[in-house]
Write an enzyme that holds these catalytic residues in place. Sequence first.
Site, PDB file in Angstrom:
ATOM      1  N   HIS A  49       7.309 -11.013  -5.101  1.00 59.04           N
ATOM      2  CA  HIS A  49       8.124 -11.361  -3.939  1.00 59.04           C
ATOM      3  C   HIS A  49       9.111 -12.473  -4.259  1.00 59.04           C
ATOM      4  O   HIS A  49      10.236 -12.477  -3.747  1.00 59.04           O
ATOM      5  CB  HIS A  49       7.206 -11.781  -2.788  1.00 59.04           C
ATOM      6  CG  HIS A  49       7.908 -11.991  -1.496  1.00 59.04           C
ATOM      7  ND1 HIS A  49       8.333 -10.958  -0.699  1.00 59.04           N
ATOM      8  CD2 HIS A  49       8.264 -13.136  -0.848  1.00 59.04           C
ATOM      9  CE1 HIS A  49       8.923 -11.446   0.389  1.00 59.04           C
ATOM     10  NE2 HIS A  49       8.887 -12.766   0.324  1.00 59.04           N
ATOM     11  N   HIS A  95       9.919  -7.901   5.922  1.00 55.54           N
ATOM     12  CA  HIS A  95       8.640  -8.489   6.331  1.00 55.54           C
ATOM     13  C   HIS A  95       7.677  -7.342   6.607  1.00 55.54           C
ATOM     14  O   HIS A  95       7.104  -7.222   7.692  1.00 55.54           O
ATOM     15  CB  HIS A  95       8.821  -9.391   7.547  1.00 55.54           C
ATOM     16  CG  HIS A  95       8.214 -10.750   7.355  1.00 55.54           C
ATOM     17  ND1 HIS A  95       7.537 -11.419   8.337  1.00 55.54           N
ATOM     18  CD2 HIS A  95       8.164 -11.565   6.273  1.00 55.54           C
ATOM     19  CE1 HIS A  95       7.112 -12.591   7.883  1.00 55.54           C
ATOM     20  NE2 HIS A  95       7.479 -12.701   6.626  1.00 55.54           N
TER      21      HIS A  95
END
Length: 734
Positions: A49, A95
């Site tokens: 990430h 998200h």
Amino acid sequence: MKLEDRNVDERRLREVALTADEYRVIVESLKRPPNDLELGMLGVLWSEHCSYKTSKALLRRLPSSGAAVLQGPGENAGAVSLGNGWAVVFKIESHNHPSAIEPYQGAATGVGGILRDVIAMGARPIALLDSLRFGPLPESRRHFDGVVAGIGGYGNCIGVPTVGGEVYFEDCYAQNPLVNAMCVGLVRANDLMRARAEGTGNKLLLVGADTGRDGIHGAAFASLELDEDSSQRRPAVQVGNPFLEKCLLEACMDLSLTDAVVAIQDLGAAGLTSSVAECAGRVPGAGAKIDVSRVPRRERGMTPYDVMLSESQERMLVVVRRGREADIERIFETWDLTSAVIGEVTNDGHLTVVDHKEQVARVPIQLLTEGAPLRRLVGLPPEPAPALDIDALPPPADIGAALLRMLASPNLCSRGPIIRRYDHMVGDATVIPPGGDAAMLRVKGTKIGIAMTTSCNARYCHLDANLGAQLAVAEAARNIIATGAQPLAITDCLNMANPDRPEVYWQLEETVSGMAQACRSLDLPIVSGNVSLYNESAGGAAIYPTPVIGMVGQIDDYDRRLQAGFKHEGDFVLLIGSSHNDLGGSEYLKVEHDMVAGRPPELDLARERAVGKLILTAARAGLIKTAHDCSDGGMLVALAECCLLGGIGMRGPALNPEPPLRIDAAFFGESPSRFIVSAPSRATPELQSLARRHHVEIALLGLTGGDALELEGQLKLTVQEMREAWEGGLGGPA
């Protein structure tokens, strides 16, 4: 070197998303084993990430420069010039995993995070957009309702309009919903800020919410597949407070009134660790020293590990000129925000963490930000997509009935139930609301309009990742052009499954290659973006490759904007561009034949460019009144949408395509590079001349008027009949 010799076990490594090989690199770089805090800090910043260790080498292939580009990738957001001293700042991020576990908070904090990325550039957020994917309804109703409520709840409370987006429903997203949020902001070009921790001795000020334990290991969670233990990771899902963020936004805008601020950095994934390391990492030789005992906390018993890895929301790091701390603290006090000087910029190239006077971590900045070993994976083509024998498809028995089924499809129907949850007029700048091809906002005090959209047909990418990515870029550009605006630049969010599987890595390579080709052909730089991998459940249910394209464009006079809905009776309705037997991957194929098969529509990028130039030239000359992109659902669905959005019907002769074009492909095929436009009769000779000059086909479909869409002898549906099908597709309010 054995792991046990370094006092770490596989469970601990998995908790911080590190491999045994990566741990060995850490030990060799530090020349000692890391302590728990150092291991946690490295784990979050080396996560997929944060580090992009799988995709970084591929992303370098994407074009990122251009005459209007003020800031490309590498900062909190990208920025391009609008002229007149203005810059537009924008970025899209995902998200996904948090929204799968806690749909409302996952979506809400996704909005909060992307807002802070834009704020950190010194820009005022003016608009939000989204790109959403869910499993089929009604089974995915919990995800769908929760995500829409979270986006609306956060955006509405903070006072930033949500003006556009897209939503699709496919089986592959049932356990892995995609929630991508995009923010667009405005700033005077001279006030654009970069998050660079410059100036030894300058102070680090933490402002906003007190720090809690929420979100710890959130970045690592986003770098793993969802599995049966994912529901236990709720502490890795942050909790948002939009009212606090509103105060933070206004306080950060006030910082532009002082010269005491060097930089602003959002605290997002990996919290303090990433914000401080990234800020320092952008300045050669810079370091930072933090005293965690100075960090305001909302929970007792928090350890330095908790503080450094917390992903509590609504927090910003501000680099303040030494001696000017009181000036900045007064601004935050005005907005009733907690602030604290927690450290300072150093010149030793290390991030040093102390707890009072005890040193608890010391790691080289470059090891944190650039040290993650790049992963060299090998891609292999997946099994070929199911072939489509177009000749075996029966022609539609009833064109009108087929159109009604198409309009009722959840992938094509009205987004009204979603749009009504969002405040799209707050701020009084929206001049094209959601529901059409792209939204548009005006720059107050000027005539400049900013068009914005998100776009991706993931079915195409599933069938052919390279071509699908090209089509996503091209469709986003057509959406912008349909408003009369010139496309400027792109932000992208590459949502993929597990790249450790060779066929998924191959899809990632092909996606990037296709995007690069389309962007270069259409002169569209990519100035910011995000990669979200491991969107796959433990059972192996992988999402389609979903490279979402966020795009902004500019029109010099928003009074000359175009919209999709027909405006006046008696106008000519024209099809710009040519139709082909493009049924592969189409919504028609899915709705009428329950198939996802074939090859996506072929894309000629030179033709795409020519059609776009024709539409923009015609719009600037005032030759056309409305324009609408032909995309999902094909020409007939686009015609119906023009009628529905304008409340006016259209009548024309029967459509009898010449072979080899099939009747179903003529009506519902999804050939790219096409627009439906309406124009006064006096403008048609000049439009025909323009079409010849650009070597683009133009065809008369009919005249606007009445209360029905009618093609003589083939189709007659009232606008009301179409509206009833169109407005019922989502099965009730979101």
